[in-house]
Design a protein around this motif. Structure first.
Motif, short mmCIF file in Angstrom:
data_model
loop_
_atom_site.label_atom_id
_atom_site.label_comp_id
_atom_site.label_asym_id
_atom_site.label_seq_id
_atom_site.Cartn_x
_atom_site.Cartn_y
_atom_site.Cartn_z
N PHE A 33 -1.87 -4.40 -0.16
CA PHE A 33 -0.14 -4.40 -0.08
C PHE A 33 0.08 -5.35 0.63
O PHE A 33 1.14 -6.00 0.45
N ILE A 114 -4.36 -4.35 -7.81
CA ILE A 114 -3.30 -3.14 -8.19
C ILE A 114 -2.32 -3.17 -6.74
O ILE A 114 -1.16 -3.16 -7.09
N PHE A 115 -3.06 -3.27 -5.68
CA PHE A 115 -2.01 -3.12 -4.57
C PHE A 115 -1.56 -4.53 -4.08
O PHE A 115 -0.53 -4.38 -3.35
N VAL A 118 1.50 -3.94 -6.25
CA VAL A 118 2.48 -3.13 -5.76
C VAL A 118 3.37 -3.84 -4.42
O VAL A 118 4.38 -3.71 -4.28
N PHE A 122 7.28 -4.50 -4.47
CA PHE A 122 8.00 -4.01 -3.42
C PHE A 122 9.00 -5.00 -2.84
O PHE A 122 10.07 -4.97 -2.66
#
Length: 261
Positions: A33, A114-115, A118, A122
């Motif tokens: 992330f 995936i992160f 994300v 965001f």
């Protein structure tokens, strides 16, 4: 000395690959992330830097934007982050050395991808759109860049992705090579600036740039999906085959054969 020698960099990379492949889900998720966030914020800064520059400035606009973008990779590599394009090289090197399994390699790539997505989304929604940073005078530039990412054919996107991750993975590789803070920054900065100037496609950067254009009403999710397939595959080949594969072949397979003669 301020840096490792080329054969030593391979060993350092393999060790890093083992650590990344065996990191916990929470560590990979959080650092994935953060990496997506840093790359996306660098994208915001690049768009605002290029902003309302006149088209008459030509490629100088790209050069100025390219000089800003590398801080994203510098932040995530020095402060901590899991970037899938870098891992395509690093974790693949550990796989080639038979220090990790194919399942461990795949687990890392999937979780980090995936992160990264994300984190990128965001930033696009909250820090690009809701904050107003890329609205008004900067919206047109954001849409223009977004459309520029999706205009390529699948083959063009793939080849652009290969070239991009040759440079991005080299930046990660040079980060491992340097032993001091300044050396790491310089090693990261130059290849990243180069790929941006060339206009090559980076899957995580596109996870921000294309959705930013979609949020602003200038692109579509179907175009985003097609771009992700071609660029991700190209990045994988660029990092996993050209950088990890070639250096492993040169300094592990080739050196081993020479020592056995």
């Amino acid at each position: 000395m301020g840096s490792f020698q080329p054969p030593e960099i391979v060993d350092v990379t393999i060790e890093k690959g083992i650590q990344k492949a065996r990191a916990s889900f929470l560590t990979l998720a959080v650092l994935g992330f953060m990496a997506g966030m840093f790359i996306a914020i660098a994208g915001v800064a690049m768009i605002r830097t290029m902003g309302t520059m006149p088209s008459e400035w030509g490629t100088l606009v790209n050069v100025i934007g390219a000089a800003v973008f590398p801080f994203g990779l510098i932040c995530l590599l020095l402060a901590g982050g899991e970037l899938v394009t870098g891992n395509m090289m690093v974790v693949s090197m550990a796989l080639f050395a038979k220090k990790i399994s194919g399942k461990e390699w795949l687990r890392n790539i999937v979780i980090v991808t995936i992160f990264n997505l994300v984190g990128s989304l965001f930033v696009a929604y909250f820090f690009g759109y809701l904050s107003g940073a890329l609205q008004g005078d900067f919206a047109e530039r954001a849409i223009q860049i977004s459309l520029g990412r999706t205009k390529d054919t699948l083959l063009q996107g793939f080849l652009s992705g290969v070239a991009c991750n040759i440079l991005v993975s080299t930046a990660v590789y040079l980060n491992f090579a340097a032993k001091d803070f300044i050396g790491k920054i310089v090693g990261i900065f130059l290849p990243i600036m180069g790929f941006v100037i060339c206009g090559y496609q980076h899957v995580v950067a596109n996870m921000f740039l294309i959705p930013m254009g979609i949020i602003l009403g200038g692109n579509t999710w179907s175009e985003f999906g097609k771009n992700m397939v071609s660029v991700f595959t190209g990045n994988l080949v660029g990092g996993g085959v050209f950088i990890a594969g070639m250096y492993f072949l040169a300094y592990k397979v080739g050196t081993k054969k020479l020592s056995n003669q």
